[in-house]
Design an enzyme around this catalytic site. Structure first.
Site, mmCIF file in Angstrom:
data_model
loop_
_atom_site.group_PDB
_atom_site.id
_atom_site.type_symbol
_atom_site.label_atom_id
_atom_site.label_comp_id
_atom_site.label_asym_id
_atom_site.label_seq_id
_atom_site.Cartn_x
_atom_site.Cartn_y
_atom_site.Cartn_z
ATOM 1 N N MET A 85 27.256 51.436 32.945
ATOM 2 C CA MET A 85 28.407 51.442 32.041
ATOM 3 C C MET A 85 29.694 51.848 32.763
ATOM 4 O O MET A 85 30.467 52.650 32.247
ATOM 5 C CB MET A 85 28.133 52.386 30.864
ATOM 6 C CG MET A 85 27.101 51.867 29.897
ATOM 7 S SD MET A 85 27.712 50.410 29.007
ATOM 8 C CE MET A 85 26.406 50.183 27.816
ATOM 9 N N HIS A 127 33.490 55.257 35.369
ATOM 10 C CA HIS A 127 32.684 55.120 34.162
ATOM 11 C C HIS A 127 33.575 54.786 32.974
ATOM 12 O O HIS A 127 34.677 55.315 32.825
ATOM 13 C CB HIS A 127 31.907 56.413 33.893
ATOM 14 C CG HIS A 127 30.700 56.195 33.046
ATOM 15 N ND1 HIS A 127 30.770 56.021 31.678
ATOM 16 C CD2 HIS A 127 29.382 56.110 33.367
ATOM 17 C CE1 HIS A 127 29.554 55.850 31.196
ATOM 18 N NE2 HIS A 127 28.691 55.891 32.192
ATOM 19 N N HIS A 128 33.079 53.899 32.109
ATOM 20 C CA HIS A 128 33.861 53.477 30.951
ATOM 21 C C HIS A 128 34.139 54.633 29.984
ATOM 22 O O HIS A 128 35.081 54.576 29.179
ATOM 23 C CB HIS A 128 33.132 52.348 30.209
ATOM 24 C CG HIS A 128 34.043 51.345 29.584
ATOM 25 N ND1 HIS A 128 35.157 51.695 28.855
ATOM 26 C CD2 HIS A 128 34.021 49.983 29.579
ATOM 27 C CE1 HIS A 128 35.766 50.606 28.418
ATOM 28 N NE2 HIS A 128 35.105 49.552 28.849
ATOM 29 N N ALA A 129 33.340 55.692 30.045
ATOM 30 C CA ALA A 129 33.618 56.866 29.217
ATOM 31 C C ALA A 129 34.870 57.599 29.676
ATOM 32 O O ALA A 129 35.497 58.324 28.903
ATOM 33 C CB ALA A 129 32.420 57.819 29.242
ATOM 34 N N ASN A 171 38.912 55.284 25.335
ATOM 35 C CA ASN A 171 38.768 53.895 24.940
ATOM 36 C C ASN A 171 39.469 53.655 23.609
ATOM 37 O O ASN A 171 39.015 54.117 22.569
ATOM 38 C CB ASN A 171 37.286 53.519 24.826
ATOM 39 C CG ASN A 171 36.615 53.484 26.179
ATOM 40 O OD1 ASN A 171 36.666 52.492 26.876
ATOM 41 N ND2 ASN A 171 36.000 54.592 26.566
#
Length: 466
Positions: free
Chosen positions: A21, A146-148, A317
């Protein structure tokens, strides 16, 4: 510590060995002096090696790159960010060299391998790879985060901050050493609470409750209504199968002038023309694989909710989503483009009637709709997919050309996430009057991914004939 935002936490909870991710990007640079009437005193290898040593010697790391995630029992299962006081830059920053002859083929093969490995959750969730030996007096930087921590828009804006329009400027920092605030990733929605974990959970509950039942219902209704003829009615394709942990990456740039001419002659938006390129390319690719379904493919298209200053309602996000008809069942490129235009217009009209938080819920529900096949073993490929792939268009820098330590930026190519049951991602960004396509796919599930680049060119040629 700071709590992880709700949408950000989805990217942590959904990560497996097969389903990394993180988002990435490949930046291609021209060595100083190449193409100009001057002789650079260092060789390419000496120059890149010196840049690497300068990166390792930085005194401080930007706060956003100095946080790691924790999920402890005392936090009641909720993710938190905490500072890492012992960052090992030699682990995060790495120097690589391409095998000769150093073509784009070798560069993309290396990028594919780097993009297929997981980030270490015991450390801050990022890596930077400096790559020497690209033919034509060039080198590259591949980064992954990381997309977080960051969405694609935020990551691209951060990369832009390391660049300048001054071709002679030196001493410019890498993105992890840029000055920044003290906030943790994703802390704009949920701030650390003086009441500890229970307080942070309470904050999350209050945010959701603040939407009201009407707000939740309207968001769910909008998601269902979004392109009602095609939403969540995607056909099964070879892309909607189980994935492995290995990746394949391919990239190419197209002059924006070519797409602008199509836009002007058809009344479409530039984004519609880009989606029509993708629709035409996917049709040809699936025909080549004897796998074109009778029904048109659909794409999940993220829509950034961030304002001009980069602020948004969703922490790291801030995304809403559209589900777009790609009309791959349509043979005529003109009719295919018109169907795409109708589809995007309808979706944008629905989203315009919602509040920012309702739009954020649309994003969470849209992304989460792929969740069951992504996390339940054996489900991918055996149930109708909610959509067939993700296509992102991330606005790039307005100024050009840009430089980093006297090296001209030639191209910037996004590398994104693929999910179990969603084995292909197409991400696009703009820079220097070009659109830069980055294609990321599961190495096994999407055979001959690089053929899509040929089909994108063919699809654009078809549109230019309209």
């Amino acid at each position: 510590m700071s709590a992880v935002g709700p949408l950000d936490a989805m990217f942590l909870l959904g990560e497996t060995r097969e389903q990394a991710m993180h988002v990435g990007g490949l930046m291609l640079f021209e060595l100083p002096g190449a193409g100009r009437d001057q002789v650079f005193p260092e060789s390419g290898r000496e120059f890149v090696s010196r840049l690497y040593q300068e990166m390792l010697a930085v005194d401080a790391v930007s706060p956003v790159f100095a946080w790691r995630v924790r999920n402890r029992p005392v936090d009641l299962g909720y993710w938190s960010w905490e500072p890492d006081d012992e960052i090992d830059l030699e682990y995060h920053v790495r120097l690589s060299a391409l095998a000769r002859p150093g073509r784009y083929r070798e560069l993309f093969e290396l990028t594919s391998r780097l993009h297929g490995t997981l980030l270490d959750r015991r450390r801050p969730l990022w890596e930077l790879h400096l790559i020497e030996g690209v033919e034509g007096h060039r080198f590259a930087i591949y980064t992954k985060v990381h997309h977080a921590m960051l969405d694609g828009v935020s990551a691209l804006r951060l990369m832009q901050q390391m660049l300048t329009t001054d071709p002679d400027r030196t001493g410019m920092p890498a993105p992890f050493a840029l000055p920044s605030g003290d906030a943790a990733p994703g802390s704009s929605l949920l701030r650390p609470s003086r009441f500890g974990p229970l307080g942070r959970v309470g904050q999350l509950v209050s945010v959701v409750a603040g939407l009201s039942t009407v707000g939740v219902k309207s968001a769910v209704h909008a998601l269902r209504a979004e392109h009602s003829p095609v939403a969540f009615q995607a056909p099964r394709t070879i892309f909607n199968q189980p994935i492995t942990g290995s990746r394949r990456f391919a990239a190419q740039s197209w002059p924006m002038e070519r797409l602008e001419k199509v836009r002007a002659s058809t009344g479409a938006t530039l984004n519609d023309v880009m989606l029509a390129m993708c629709g035409g390319a996917l049709r040809r690719y699936l025909q080549e694989q004897n796998a074109l379904p009778d029904k048109g493919l659909t794409a999940l298209v993220p829509v950034s909710l961030r304002g001009p200053e980069g602020n948004g309602p969703g922490g790291a996000n801030s995304l809403a989503t559209l589900i777009v008809d790609l009309a791959t069942d349509e043979r005529d490129p003109g009719r295919r483009l018109r169907r795409i235009m109708d589809s995007t217009s309808y979706g944008k009209r629905v989203l315009s009637e919602l509040s920012p938080l309702q739009n954020l819920m649309i994003g969470a529900l849209g992304i989460g709709s792929a969740g069951p096949a992504a996390v339940l073993p054996g489900l991918a490929g055996h149930t109708p997919p909610p959509f067939n792939l993700v296509i992102s268009n991330i606005p790039g820098p307005a100024e050009s050309p840009l430089y980093w330590n006297q090296s001209r930026l030639l191209g910037m190519y996004p590398a994104s996430i693929v999910l179990n049951g969603q084995a292909l991602n197409i991400s696009v960004t703009s820079y220097d009057q070009q659109l830069h396509f980055g294609l990321t796919g599961c190495r096994r599930t999407v055979p001959h991914l690089q053929r899509l680049l040929v089909h994108l060119e063919n699809a654009l040629q078809d549109l230019e004939k309209l």
